[in-house]
Enzyme design. Structure first.
Site, PDB file in Angstrom:
ATOM      1  N   LEU A   1      -4.312   3.385   5.552  1.00 31.36           N
ATOM      2  CA  LEU A   1      -3.684   4.154   4.482  1.00 31.36           C
ATOM      3  C   LEU A   1      -4.158   5.596   4.500  1.00 31.36           C
ATOM      4  CD1 LEU A   1      -2.231   4.607   1.712  1.00 31.36           C
ATOM      5  CD2 LEU A   1      -4.310   3.711   0.624  1.00 31.36           C
ATOM      6  N   SER A   2      -3.233   6.539   4.390  1.00 34.84           N
ATOM      7  CA  SER A   2      -3.535   7.953   4.210  1.00 34.84           C
ATOM      8  C   SER A   2      -4.379   8.467   5.385  1.00 34.84           C
ATOM      9  CB  SER A   2      -4.208   8.163   2.857  1.00 34.84           C
ATOM     10  OG  SER A   2      -4.269   9.532   2.532  1.00 34.84           O
ATOM     11  N   ALA A   3      -5.620   8.907   5.135  1.00 32.86           N
ATOM     12  CA  ALA A   3      -6.470   9.309   6.252  1.00 32.86           C
ATOM     13  C   ALA A   3      -6.669   8.148   7.216  1.00 32.86           C
ATOM     14  CB  ALA A   3      -7.819   9.801   5.732  1.00 32.86           C
TER      15      ALA A   3
ATOM     16  N   ALA B   1      -3.489   7.977   9.295  1.00 34.47           N
ATOM     17  CA  ALA B   1      -3.498   8.965  10.371  1.00 34.47           C
ATOM     18  C   ALA B   1      -4.432   8.530  11.499  1.00 34.47           C
ATOM     19  CB  ALA B   1      -3.922  10.323   9.819  1.00 34.47           C
TER      20      ALA B   1
ATOM     21  N   LEU C   1       0.430   3.857   7.032  1.00 31.37           N
ATOM     22  CA  LEU C   1       0.839   3.895   5.632  1.00 31.37           C
ATOM     23  C   LEU C   1       0.504   5.261   5.054  1.00 31.37           C
ATOM     24  CD1 LEU C   1       0.143   0.835   6.418  1.00 31.37           C
ATOM     25  CD2 LEU C   1      -0.039   0.452   3.966  1.00 31.37           C
TER      26      LEU C   1
END
Length: 333
Positions: free
Chosen positions: A146-148, A151, A170
């Site tokens: 998720l998020s960081a 990535a 995500l």
């Protein structure tokens, strides 16, 4: 020194403004694993393994967002619930404050996303440990974040296409979108700066030379995400469809619960290589669906949206619900 100063000045401000994710406090569940091998990224490893799990089981690597931790992300995402149900190991890397003040995985630092270096190399060591210590199936290793963490999930798929069969991103961003904190902020807010071919070139540059087999990728994003521009999901789609040599036109479109739309991108044989899930009205969050139903998972928590269980959909797509040691095969239309 410059990067350290940028983190001290920018990251706390971004958290205060809601630009970086916050998450639930630690909870019981995953167990800390030490001495898992080379750890150039100085990360911590946690693992969740159902009792009596036999050898040959799959592995899912689950990556938390900024200020979250392994235990909290395990609860919110529902991966341990599905591990109990289907039989697999969950590996949960955990960032530490010494690496990043807000415990974000450093997806924007070239030294942490380059194969054999930094944080991606540490996560690779965790996978290798799971294969050797637990007898896990090296052909069925998956990653989600998720998020960081999303990535970083994308970065791992690019740097180690020979390790991960598939993965999901995500509320994340494309591979190669940023190489420092300033460009990371720009990447999160502005998109559409490259063509599909240029995005794909960033993946190929990160992978071992001569790579021809690429992981399958799913992308999840909410239409009301004010932290990571939802257009990043389109950039991720463009990136990975181009890597697989596919057009950016879906082969199928399906309406799922909670206003979720699934687009599948498949090759000429009908094998699905890229899937996008767009959740109408969802902000910056991982979709989950707390409850006891067969398609539900997760716990209520900040930055988890009660919509659909993304872990369930990804797990089924990856064949984790199939009993026994069936080899991984991509979904088909």
């Amino acid at each position: 020194m410059r990067r350290a100063l940028l983190r001290l000045l920018l990251v706390p401000a971004l958290v205060a403004a809601g630009v970086l994710t916050a998450g639930p406090a630690a909870a019981a569940g995953p167990v800390r694993v030490t001495d898992f091998g080379p750890n150039p990224g100085a990360l911590e490893m946690y693992a969740y393994r159902p009792a009596g799990l036999p050898s040959g089981a799959p592995v899912v690597v689950a990556l938390h967002g900024c200020t979250q931790d392994a235990a909290g992300y395990a609860l919110g995402s529902g991966w341990p619930e599905l591990a109990d149900r289907w039989g697999f190991t969950v590996v949960l890397p955990q960032q530490v404050a010494a690496n990043n003040a807000n415990r974000c995985f450093n997806w924007f630092e070239p030294g942490d996303v380059t194969r054999g270096r930094g944080e991606v190399a540490s996560i690779r060591s965790m996978v290798a440990h799971a294969v050797t210590a637990y007898g896990a199936d090296p052909g069925r290793v998956f990653v989600s974040g998720l998020s960081a963490g999303g990535a970083m999930s994308a970065a791992l798929l690019a740097a180690y296409p020979d390790v991960f069969a598939a993965g999901s991103v995500l509320a994340g961003v494309p591979v190669g979108c940023a190489d420092d904190l300033f460009s990371a902020v720009a990447c999160m807010t502005v998109s559409g700066q490259r063509t599909p071919g240029q995005w794909a070139a960033a993946v190929r540059a990160a992978a071992p030379a001569g790579t021809t087999e690429w992981p399958e990728v799913s992308v999840w994003h909410g239409t009301d995400d004010r932290t990571v521009n939802p257009a990043n999901a389109l950039d991720l789609r463009d990136q990975w469809t181009a890597v697989h040599g596919l057009p950016q036109v879906p082969a199928s479109t399906t309406a799922l619960p909670a206003g979720t739309t699934r687009h599948r991108y498949a090759d000429a044989d009908g094998t699905v290589r890229v899937t996008t899930y767009t959740v109408a009205g969802m902000g910056h969050a991982a979709p989950n669906d707390p409850g006891t139903g067969p398609r539900q998972c997760g716990r209520p928590a900040q930055y988890f949206a009660d919509t659909v269980c993304s872990s369930w959909y990804d797990g089924v797509s990856w064949g984790l619900d199939r009993p026994g040691g069936a080899p991984y095969r991509p979904a088909r239309l």
